[in-house]
Motif scaffolding. Structure first.
Motif, short mmCIF file in Angstrom:
data_model
loop_
_atom_site.label_atom_id
_atom_site.label_comp_id
_atom_site.label_asym_id
_atom_site.label_seq_id
_atom_site.Cartn_x
_atom_site.Cartn_y
_atom_site.Cartn_z
N UNK A 1 0.87 -1.18 0.00
CA UNK A 1 0.00 0.00 0.00
C UNK A 1 0.90 1.23 0.00
N UNK A 2 0.70 2.10 -0.96
CA UNK A 2 1.49 3.33 -1.01
C UNK A 2 0.60 4.48 -0.54
N UNK B 1 2.32 4.59 -7.88
CA UNK B 1 2.47 3.28 -8.53
C UNK B 1 3.93 2.96 -8.78
N UNK B 2 4.70 3.94 -9.20
CA UNK B 2 6.11 3.70 -9.49
C UNK B 2 6.89 3.25 -8.25
N UNK B 3 6.66 3.89 -7.12
CA UNK B 3 7.37 3.48 -5.92
C UNK B 3 6.94 2.07 -5.51
N UNK C 1 -1.95 -3.81 -10.29
CA UNK C 1 -2.29 -2.45 -9.88
C UNK C 1 -3.80 -2.37 -9.65
N UNK C 2 -4.18 -1.93 -8.48
CA UNK C 2 -5.60 -1.74 -8.17
C UNK C 2 -5.72 -0.55 -7.24
N UNK D 1 8.49 3.19 -16.36
CA UNK D 1 7.40 3.39 -15.43
C UNK D 1 6.32 4.35 -15.90
N UNK D 2 5.43 4.68 -14.98
CA UNK D 2 4.35 5.64 -15.26
C UNK D 2 4.94 7.04 -15.36
#
Length: 240
Positions: free
Chosen positions: A40-41, A75-77, A89-90, A166-167
């Motif tokens: 979880x970020x 998302x990248x981290x 990814x959700x 990445x994004x």
């Protein structure tokens, strides 16, 4: 297989989703495929959300905290910290059918040219009141130039994410997932689609995706067209 080397890492960006994040985590923990870690970020959430996130930590769940940098950075981290070969990814207010990972892994393991697997979408609001379905087709580059033929929810090869860097963290006003699919398919990867309603998307009265469509569509499209002008120049009339 140990927690340190799961086959699947699940990245969940979270910004002030105290009311929904536990349901998202539980949906992942209830998968028929169990060799997972959940990352979880916390993207600069409020204190109430931070306190809730602490209660979710377990041998399969960890929380990374950062200042608010937007979905792409979150998302990248998560991808950088992921131990898995594949990354789901959700978002922190959505849920997933228990069989999704099992079905998606079969597809990825059978075909090495597939960079990601998503599914058709059941759209709901409030307390799981169904309102619509969304049936993207996935595909290759030509299928993504003028329409986002997938959704942000997907099981992605970490290799594909690495290949494109990445994004795009400059995209903080939506459409970042569409640009991500364009970048991946430009590299020759295909996006596979399971034609079943395995992803449950929560529609809120106020959301980033709705704001992006209403207020930032033109700016986002201009950015995407310029960034990928090498392919769009061959479709000039369609762009105009």
């Amino acid at each position: 297989m140990s927690f340190q080397t799961p086959i699947v890492s699940v990245v969940i960006p979270c910004y002030n989703d105290k009311a929904y994040i536990k349901e998202t985590v539980d949906a992942v923990l209830n998968q028929t495929f169990q060799d997972v870690e959940i990352i979880i970020v916390d993207d600069g959430s409020n204190q109430a959300t931070k306190e809730l996130l602490i209660t979710l930590v377990s041998d399969k769940v960890r929380v990374i905290t950062q200042e608010n940098k937007g979905l792409s950075a979150a998302r990248n981290i998560g991808f950088k910290e992921a131990n898995g070969e594949f990354v789901l990814t959700i978002d922190s207010d959505d849920t997933v059918d228990p069989t999704f990972l099992e079905k998606a892994l079969v597809i990825l393991n059978k075909n090495k040219s597939i960079g990601a697997v998503s599914s058709h979408v059941s759209i709901f609001e409030k307390d799981h009141q169904f309102i619509a379905i969304h049936t993207p087709n996935g595909g290759i580059l030509k299928d993504f130039l003028f329409d986002n033929n997938s959704v942000s929810f997907a099981l992605i090869r970490k290799e594909a994410w690495q290949e494109i860097g990445g994004y795009d963290e400059k995209m903080r006003n939506g459409f970042e997932d569409w640009e991500f699919w364009i970048a991946i398919t430009k590299k020759g990867w295909e996006i596979a689609m399971i034609e079943q309603l395995l992803f449950n998307y929560r529609q809120k009265p106020v959301s980033m995706s709705k704001d992006a469509k209403e207020n930032y569509r033109e700016a986002n499209l201009n950015y995407i067209y310029k960034k990928h002008q090498d392919v769009y120049s061959n479709h000039f009339l369609e762009v105009v």
